[in-house]
Design a protein around this motif. Structure first.
Motif, PDB file in Angstrom:
ATOM      1  N   MET A   1     -43.272 -48.661 126.983  1.00  0.00           N
ATOM      2  CA  MET A   1     -43.701 -49.932 126.418  1.00  0.00           C
ATOM      3  C   MET A   1     -43.330 -49.927 124.929  1.00  0.00           C
ATOM      4  O   MET A   1     -43.695 -49.018 124.204  1.00  0.00           O
ATOM      5  N   ASN A   2     -42.598 -50.948 124.508  1.00  0.00           N
ATOM      6  CA  ASN A   2     -42.260 -51.098 123.094  1.00  0.00           C
ATOM      7  C   ASN A   2     -43.414 -51.772 122.377  1.00  0.00           C
ATOM      8  O   ASN A   2     -43.988 -52.743 122.889  1.00  0.00           O
ATOM      9  N   VAL A   3     -43.742 -51.263 121.199  1.00  0.00           N
ATOM     10  CA  VAL A   3     -44.846 -51.807 120.418  1.00  0.00           C
ATOM     11  C   VAL A   3     -44.374 -52.005 118.993  1.00  0.00           C
ATOM     12  O   VAL A   3     -43.654 -51.161 118.444  1.00  0.00           O
ATOM     13  N   LYS A   4     -44.764 -53.114 118.400  1.00  0.00           N
ATOM     14  CA  LYS A   4     -44.517 -53.336 116.976  1.00  0.00           C
ATOM     15  C   LYS A   4     -45.851 -53.675 116.330  1.00  0.00           C
ATOM     16  O   LYS A   4     -46.767 -54.181 116.984  1.00  0.00           O
ATOM     17  N   ILE A   5     -45.942 -53.392 115.041  1.00  0.00           N
ATOM     18  CA  ILE A   5     -47.145 -53.701 114.275  1.00  0.00           C
ATOM     19  C   ILE A   5     -46.793 -54.857 113.349  1.00  0.00           C
ATOM     20  O   ILE A   5     -45.752 -54.843 112.687  1.00  0.00           O
ATOM     21  N   GLU A   6     -47.654 -55.878 113.334  1.00  0.00           N
ATOM     22  CA  GLU A   6     -47.393 -57.020 112.450  1.00  0.00           C
ATOM     23  C   GLU A   6     -48.705 -57.576 111.909  1.00  0.00           C
ATOM     24  O   GLU A   6     -49.761 -57.416 112.520  1.00  0.00           O
ATOM     25  N   ASN A   7     -48.604 -58.205 110.760  1.00  0.00           N
ATOM     26  CA  ASN A   7     -49.752 -58.893 110.168  1.00  0.00           C
ATOM     27  C   ASN A   7     -49.765 -60.320 110.682  1.00  0.00           C
ATOM     28  O   ASN A   7     -48.722 -60.957 110.787  1.00  0.00           O
ATOM     29  N   ARG A   8     -50.925 -60.788 110.996  1.00  0.00           N
ATOM     30  CA  ARG A   8     -51.074 -62.150 111.517  1.00  0.00           C
ATOM     31  C   ARG A   8     -52.054 -62.903 110.630  1.00  0.00           C
ATOM     32  O   ARG A   8     -53.168 -62.440 110.392  1.00  0.00           O
ATOM     33  N   SER A   9     -51.660 -64.068 110.145  1.00  0.00           N
ATOM     34  CA  SER A   9     -52.549 -64.934 109.370  1.00  0.00           C
ATOM     35  C   SER A   9     -53.613 -65.513 110.287  1.00  0.00           C
ATOM     36  O   SER A   9     -53.438 -65.566 111.508  1.00  0.00           O
ATOM     37  N   ALA A  10     -54.702 -65.977 109.697  1.00  0.00           N
ATOM     38  CA  ALA A  10     -55.740 -66.663 110.482  1.00  0.00           C
ATOM     39  C   ALA A  10     -55.122 -67.890 111.151  1.00  0.00           C
ATOM     40  O   ALA A  10     -54.209 -68.518 110.605  1.00  0.00           O
TER      41      ALA A  10
END
Length: 146
Positions: A1-10
């Motif tokens: 499983m490929n996973v990426k980390i990202e910031n998400r705005s409200a």
């Protein structure tokens, strides 16, 4: 499983909710989707399921579309605010069951898989969510801390 980390705005998700349990989750979410998907896709091709625990063994799944503000975008809808967070994102493989993908995704955290880059589940964040694009591609999102 490929996973990426990202910031998400409200953001806000306007839609419809159902209380469910692990035993009836797939059936209840399928009914919710069947009842409201066409109505929601008339607003946006990006659909969301936002999930949270209401009480022990009772989950709430909210099915909707991203909204510009807390006002419902369709008749009878309610709006949920999802606070800004950092999320681990995994794309569900074509033909894989979404619930099975969730189990596999959570298992990566249990194993402290290197693909997570040391991220751990943010147990204080109230929601987990998934999105579906116009082609039906599903992405799972788990709030994390790094």
């Amino acid at each position: 499983m490929n996973v990426k980390i990202e910031n998400r705005s409200a953001f806000y998700v306007s839609g419809y909710s159902v209380q469910t349990s692990e035993e009836t989750l797939e059936k209840d979410c399928a009914k919710l989707r069947e009842k409201f998907e066409d109505k929601l896709r008339a607003v946006s091709n990006q659909l969301y399921f936002i999930a949270w625990m209401a009480e022990e063994n009772v989950m709430v799944y909210h099915f909707g579309v991203e909204a510009p503000n807390p006002s419902p975008v369709t008749e009878g809808a309610t709006c949920i605010e999802v606070p800004a967070t950092c999320v681990a994102v995994a794309t569900v493989s074509q033909g894989e069951a979404v619930l099975a993908a969730w189990y596999a995704f959570f298992e990566l955290f249990e194993q402290q898989a290197p693909v997570l880059g040391g991220a751990t589940i943010d147990l204080e964040f109230p929601y987990h969510f998934e999105s579906f694009d116009e082609h039906g591609v599903c992405q799972l999102r788990i709030p994390v801390t790094q």
